[in-house]
Design a protein around this motif. Structure first.
Motif, PDB file in Angstrom:
ATOM      1  N   VAL A 168       0.601  -1.521   0.090  1.00 38.27           N
ATOM      2  CA  VAL A 168      -0.454  -0.083  -0.013  1.00 38.27           C
ATOM      3  C   VAL A 168       0.685   1.279  -0.044  1.00 38.27           C
ATOM      4  O   VAL A 168       2.251   1.505   1.157  1.00 38.27           O
ATOM      5  CB  VAL A 168      -0.578  -0.179   1.223  1.00 38.27           C
ATOM      6  N   PRO A 169       0.771   2.388  -1.475  1.00 41.76           N
ATOM      7  CA  PRO A 169       1.311   3.407  -1.007  1.00 41.76           C
ATOM      8  C   PRO A 169       1.007   4.854   0.105  1.00 41.76           C
ATOM      9  O   PRO A 169       0.428   5.199  -0.403  1.00 41.76           O
ATOM     10  CB  PRO A 169       1.266   3.967  -2.776  1.00 41.76           C
ATOM     11  N   TRP A 170       1.286   4.394   1.230  1.00 45.76           N
ATOM     12  CA  TRP A 170       1.094   4.953   2.545  1.00 45.76           C
ATOM     13  C   TRP A 170       1.801   6.904   2.556  1.00 45.76           C
ATOM     14  O   TRP A 170       1.462   7.134   2.385  1.00 45.76           O
ATOM     15  CB  TRP A 170       2.038   4.254   3.318  1.00 45.76           C
ATOM     16  N   THR A 171       2.456   6.609   1.792  1.00 43.78           N
ATOM     17  CA  THR A 171       3.640   8.208   1.500  1.00 43.78           C
ATOM     18  C   THR A 171       3.019   8.770   0.374  1.00 43.78           C
ATOM     19  O   THR A 171       3.443  10.412   0.536  1.00 43.78           O
ATOM     20  CB  THR A 171       5.137   7.800   1.361  1.00 43.78           C
ATOM     21  N   LYS A 172       1.999   8.094  -0.441  1.00 46.96           N
ATOM     22  CA  LYS A 172       1.290   9.450  -1.367  1.00 46.96           C
ATOM     23  C   LYS A 172      -0.174   9.534  -1.480  1.00 46.96           C
ATOM     24  O   LYS A 172       0.004  10.302  -1.996  1.00 46.96           O
ATOM     25  CB  LYS A 172       1.167   8.473  -2.710  1.00 46.96           C
ATOM     26  N   GLY A 173      -0.400   9.733   0.027  1.00 48.51           N
ATOM     27  CA  GLY A 173      -1.536  10.189   0.321  1.00 48.51           C
ATOM     28  C   GLY A 173      -2.871   9.630   0.288  1.00 48.51           C
ATOM     29  O   GLY A 173      -3.130   8.334   0.067  1.00 48.51           O
ATOM     30  N   ALA A 174      -3.681  10.228   1.584  1.00 50.07           N
ATOM     31  CA  ALA A 174      -4.888   9.654   1.887  1.00 50.07           C
ATOM     32  C   ALA A 174      -5.694   9.135   0.286  1.00 50.07           C
ATOM     33  O   ALA A 174      -6.545   7.706   0.122  1.00 50.07           O
ATOM     34  CB  ALA A 174      -6.116  10.326   2.167  1.00 50.07           C
ATOM     35  N   ARG A 175      -5.650   9.682  -0.788  1.00 60.12           N
ATOM     36  CA  ARG A 175      -6.347   9.723  -2.034  1.00 60.12           C
ATOM     37  C   ARG A 175      -5.789   8.411  -2.760  1.00 60.12           C
ATOM     38  O   ARG A 175      -6.732   7.715  -2.831  1.00 60.12           O
ATOM     39  CB  ARG A 175      -6.781  10.829  -3.221  1.00 60.12           C
ATOM     40  N   ALA A 176      -4.886   8.428  -3.027  1.00 61.71           N
ATOM     41  CA  ALA A 176      -4.018   7.764  -3.896  1.00 61.71           C
ATOM     42  C   ALA A 176      -3.986   5.917  -2.949  1.00 61.71           C
ATOM     43  O   ALA A 176      -4.534   5.038  -3.539  1.00 61.71           O
ATOM     44  CB  ALA A 176      -2.452   7.779  -3.436  1.00 61.71           C
ATOM     45  N   VAL A 177      -4.363   6.138  -1.561  1.00 58.32           N
ATOM     46  CA  VAL A 177      -4.263   4.381  -0.458  1.00 58.32           C
ATOM     47  C   VAL A 177      -5.706   4.199  -1.422  1.00 58.32           C
ATOM     48  O   VAL A 177      -5.859   3.101  -0.769  1.00 58.32           O
ATOM     49  CB  VAL A 177      -4.125   5.218   0.434  1.00 58.32           C
ATOM     50  N   ALA A 178      -6.664   4.840  -0.790  1.00 58.13           N
ATOM     51  CA  ALA A 178      -8.395   4.857  -1.136  1.00 58.13           C
ATOM     52  C   ALA A 178      -8.489   3.881  -2.206  1.00 58.13           C
ATOM     53  O   ALA A 178      -8.919   3.151  -3.170  1.00 58.13           O
ATOM     54  CB  ALA A 178      -8.848   5.694  -1.306  1.00 58.13           C
ATOM     55  N   ASP A 179      -7.676   4.947  -3.963  1.00 60.13           N
ATOM     56  CA  ASP A 179      -7.822   4.359  -5.382  1.00 60.13           C
ATOM     57  C   ASP A 179      -7.343   2.977  -5.225  1.00 60.13           C
ATOM     58  O   ASP A 179      -7.734   2.127  -5.758  1.00 60.13           O
ATOM     59  CB  ASP A 179      -7.265   5.741  -6.040  1.00 60.13           C
ATOM     60  N   PHE A 180      -6.320   2.678  -4.917  1.00 57.73           N
ATOM     61  CA  PHE A 180      -5.441   1.534  -4.761  1.00 57.73           C
ATOM     62  C   PHE A 180      -5.783   0.445  -4.391  1.00 57.73           C
ATOM     63  O   PHE A 180      -5.985  -0.244  -5.360  1.00 57.73           O
ATOM     64  CB  PHE A 180      -4.224   2.079  -4.487  1.00 57.73           C
ATOM     65  N   LEU A 181      -6.952   0.837  -3.305  1.00 57.86           N
ATOM     66  CA  LEU A 181      -7.219  -0.187  -2.750  1.00 57.86           C
ATOM     67  C   LEU A 181      -8.624  -0.379  -3.785  1.00 57.86           C
ATOM     68  O   LEU A 181      -8.875  -2.049  -3.846  1.00 57.86           O
ATOM     69  CB  LEU A 181      -8.136   0.118  -1.268  1.00 57.86           C
ATOM     70  N   ARG A 182      -9.224   0.571  -4.039  1.00 54.89           N
ATOM     71  CA  ARG A 182     -10.998  -0.589  -4.509  1.00 54.89           C
ATOM     72  C   ARG A 182     -10.436  -0.529  -6.144  1.00 54.89           C
ATOM     73  O   ARG A 182     -10.992  -1.336  -6.658  1.00 54.89           O
ATOM     74  CB  ARG A 182     -11.450   1.323  -4.500  1.00 54.89           C
ATOM     75  N   ALA A 183      -9.281   0.130  -6.702  1.00 58.05           N
ATOM     76  CA  ALA A 183      -8.926  -0.498  -8.174  1.00 58.05           C
ATOM     77  C   ALA A 183      -8.565  -1.904  -7.525  1.00 58.05           C
ATOM     78  O   ALA A 183      -8.893  -3.113  -8.862  1.00 58.05           O
ATOM     79  CB  ALA A 183      -7.178  -0.118  -8.424  1.00 58.05           C
ATOM     80  N   SER A 184      -7.926  -2.601  -6.611  1.00 60.50           N
ATOM     81  CA  SER A 184      -7.632  -3.987  -6.845  1.00 60.50           C
ATOM     82  C   SER A 184      -9.153  -5.236  -6.116  1.00 60.50           C
ATOM     83  O   SER A 184      -8.819  -6.220  -6.315  1.00 60.50           O
ATOM     84  CB  SER A 184      -6.602  -4.087  -5.831  1.00 60.50           C
ATOM     85  N   ASP A 185     -10.789  -4.123  -6.373  1.00 60.38           N
ATOM     86  CA  ASP A 185     -10.934  -4.708  -5.221  1.00 60.38           C
ATOM     87  C   ASP A 185     -12.126  -5.696  -6.451  1.00 60.38           C
ATOM     88  O   ASP A 185     -13.662  -4.806  -8.198  1.00 60.38           O
ATOM     89  CB  ASP A 185     -12.157  -4.064  -5.154  1.00 60.38           C
ATOM     90  N   TYR A 186     -11.788  -6.607  -6.735  1.00 58.64           N
ATOM     91  CA  TYR A 186     -12.706  -7.522  -8.154  1.00 58.64           C
ATOM     92  C   TYR A 186     -13.891  -8.550  -7.369  1.00 58.64           C
ATOM     93  O   TYR A 186     -14.032  -9.508  -7.588  1.00 58.64           O
ATOM     94  CB  TYR A 186     -12.204  -8.171  -8.521  1.00 58.64           C
ATOM     95  N   ARG A 187     -14.001  -8.313  -6.289  1.00 52.42           N
ATOM     96  CA  ARG A 187     -15.666  -9.301  -4.904  1.00 52.42           C
ATOM     97  C   ARG A 187     -16.736  -9.324  -5.945  1.00 52.42           C
ATOM     98  O   ARG A 187     -16.597  -9.064  -6.967  1.00 52.42           O
ATOM     99  CB  ARG A 187     -15.563  -8.409  -3.700  1.00 52.42           C
ATOM    100  N   PRO A 188     -16.690 -10.888  -6.308  1.00 50.52           N
ATOM    101  CA  PRO A 188     -15.901 -11.386  -5.089  1.00 50.52           C
ATOM    102  C   PRO A 188     -14.672 -12.735  -6.075  1.00 50.52           C
ATOM    103  O   PRO A 188     -14.818 -13.936  -5.816  1.00 50.52           O
ATOM    104  CB  PRO A 188     -17.862 -12.610  -5.218  1.00 50.52           C
TER     105      PRO A 188
END
Lengths: 304, 86
Positions: free
Chosen positions: A201-221
Motif C-alpha cells: 500500500v502506497p502510504w507515503t502518497k497520501g490518502a486519496r492514492a491509498v483509497a484508489d489503490f485499494l478500490r482498484a484491486s477490488d474484484y469481489r467476489p
C-alpha cells in the motif's frame, strides 16, 4: 446510397463480447464471417456459427491462416504475429479498453483508478506489431465514478468497447470512411503485467492514492487479476484491504493512529485513511477484530 | 423474472461447461459454487455476467448485490432475479 458490396472478416478473440460482435456481423446483410479464431470453441457458445470456419488460435497462427478484407480482434490475449497482420494490408482492428497512447498494455482499467483518473475511454485502433500502437479509428470516453471498483470499471470498459466496435463495423459495411488518427507515441505508456503485481500500500502518497489503490484491486467476489492490496501483521498473516475513506488528519505513513469501530485509522503523511472494509481468512475485519489483531502493538506501522 | 427462471437461464448460459465437468444443471443444488467447483474461472464468471445482462436486458451492478452468496448457483439466481424486478 449505393448498394454496398460484401465485406468478409476474420474475427479473433474469446468471451461474451467477442461472441456478441460476431453475432452482430452474422446478421449484417453484407458481412461474411470467413473465419472465427478462438482458443476455446465451446459447442454451446458457438452454435450460431456452424456455417463459419472455426480455427483454433494456435493453428491459425502456425498456419499463417486465411486472410479476408478485415481482421477484427476482440478480447484477444495473444500477440498476433506480424506475418498475419501483413496479410490484411493494414486492415486489422483491435478493441483496447483504455485511451491511447496513455494507457497501452495490461490492467489499464485498474491503472486508471490508481492514477486518479475521472474519465477513461475504450479505443479501436489499427493493429501494428507494436502492441496498442496503431492509428486510432474510434474512441468513446466515459466517466470513472469515485466509487468504481476495478471490476466495475473493467466490465464497463468492455460494454462500451463492444458498442464502439459495432459502430465501427457499421461504418465499414456502409462504406463510410474511418478516422485514421496517428498516436503521439511520445506520450505512450505501456503497462506490463509485472508492473501491476506490487501489493504494498502506497502510504507515503497520501490518502486519496491509498483509497484508489485499494478500490482498484477490488474484484469481489473474484480475485484481482494483478495485485491484491493487503497489509501484513507481525505474525506474518495478511489482511486483505478493499476500501479506505480519506480523512483530514495527519500521521506518519503506515502508522495506526487509532482503531475506530469500522477499522483502523492509518497515517498517510499530510492526511490519513480509515480502513473501512477488510477481510482475513474469508471473514470481514471490523474495529473490534482489528483491536484483537493489534492488541500488543496498537501503534503498529504497516509496511508500505 | 423469478429465481427459478433466472436459474434456468444461468444453466443455459453455462451450457457445455457443465457437461464438460460431468454435471447436469438441473441436478445442482442452490449452494453449488460455480467458481470453487471449477466450472468457470474469474474471467468465465465476468463473461457469465455479461451474458446474463444480454439475455435478460439488465445491468448487473455488483456493488448493489450480496457478494457472499454471489458465486453460488442459487445466490446468483436470486440476486439477478431481484435486479430484473427493479
Amino acid at each position: 446510397m449505393n448498394n454496398p458490396s460484401n465485406v468478409d472478416f476474420v474475427i479473433i478473440g474469446e468471451g461474451n463480447h467477442f461472441l456478441a460482435i460476431s453475432r452482430w456481423l452474422l446478421k449484417a446483410p453484407n458481412a461474411t464471417i470467413k473465419t472465427l479464431v478462438s482458443p476455446d470453441f465451446d459447442s454451446h457458445d458457438f452454435k450460431d456459427f456452424e456455417d463459419c470456419e472455426q480455427v483454433d488460435i494456435r493453428s491459425y497462427f502456425n498456419s499463417m491462416g486465411t486472410s479476408a478484407d478485415w481482421l477484427v480482434a476482440v478480447n484477444c490475449a495473444a500477440l498476433i504475429p506480424e506475418e498475419i497482420l501483413r496479410g490484411f494490408n493494414g486492415r486489422a482492428l483491435n478493441l483496447h479498453n483504455g485511451p491511447l497512447p496513455q494507457y497501452a498494455g495490461r490492467h489499464v482499467t485498474q491503472w486508471a483508478i490508481r492514477n486518479g483518473e475521472t474519465e477513461f475511454a475504450s479505443t479501436i485502433h489499427y493493429m501494428l506489431p507494436n502492441v496498442d500502437a496503431g492509428n486510432i479509428v474510434a474512441e468513446r470516453r466515459y466517466p470513472v465514478k469515485p466509487t468504481d471498483t476495478g471490476l466495475a470499471l473493467f466490465r464497463r470498459s468492455f460494454r462500451i468497447g463492444r458498442e464502439l466496435m459495432i459502430d465501427v463495423l457499421r461504418h465499414i459495411l456502409t462504406d463510410q470512411p474511418l478516422e485514421d488518427r496517428p498516436q503521439d507515441l511520445s506520450r505512450r505508456h505501456n503497462y506490463r503485467h509485472r508492473d501491476a503485481l506490487d501489493a504494498r500500500v502506497p502510504w507515503t502518497k497520501g490518502a486519496r492514492a491509498v483509497a484508489d489503490f485499494l478500490r482498484a484491486s477490488d474484484y469481489r467476489p473474484l480475485e484481482s487479476p494483478s495485485y491484491a492490496a493487503q497489509v501484513r501483521l507481525l505474525d506474518g498473516r495478511g489482511v486483505r484491504l478493499y476500501r479506505a475513506i480519506p480523512l483530514n488528519r495527519a500521521g506518519a505513513p503506515g502508522q495506526v493512529l487509532e482503531i475506530a469501530n469500522e477499522g483502523p485509522i492509518v497515517g498517510c503523511g499530510k492526511d490519513a485513511v480509515m480502513l473501512s472494509e477488510s477481510q482475513m481468512e474469508n471473514r470481514g475485519v471490523d474495529g473490534a477484530r482489528w483491536r484483537l489483531l493489534l492488541k500488543d502493538n496498537p501503534n503498529f506501522v504497516f509496511d508500505g | 423474472m423469478n429465481t427459478t427462471n433466472v436459474r434456468s437461464v444461468i444453466i443455459d448460459c453455462l451450457g457445455s461447461k457443465l457437461a464438460n465437468a460431468g454435471l447436469q444443471g438441473e441436478a445442482l443444488t442452490d449452494d453449488f459454487d460455480l467458481l470453487e467447483q471449477g466450472v468457470i474461472d474469474s474471467f468465465g464468471f465476468i463473461d457469465l455476467l455479461a451474458n446474463l445482462e444480454d439475455r435478460l436486458s439488465i445491468e448487473i451492478e455488483l456493488e448493489k448485490l450480496d457478494d457472499s452468496v454471489f458465486t453460488t448457483l442459487g445466490g446468483l439466481a436470486q440476486q439477478v432475479s431481484l435486479l430484473s424486478d427493479r
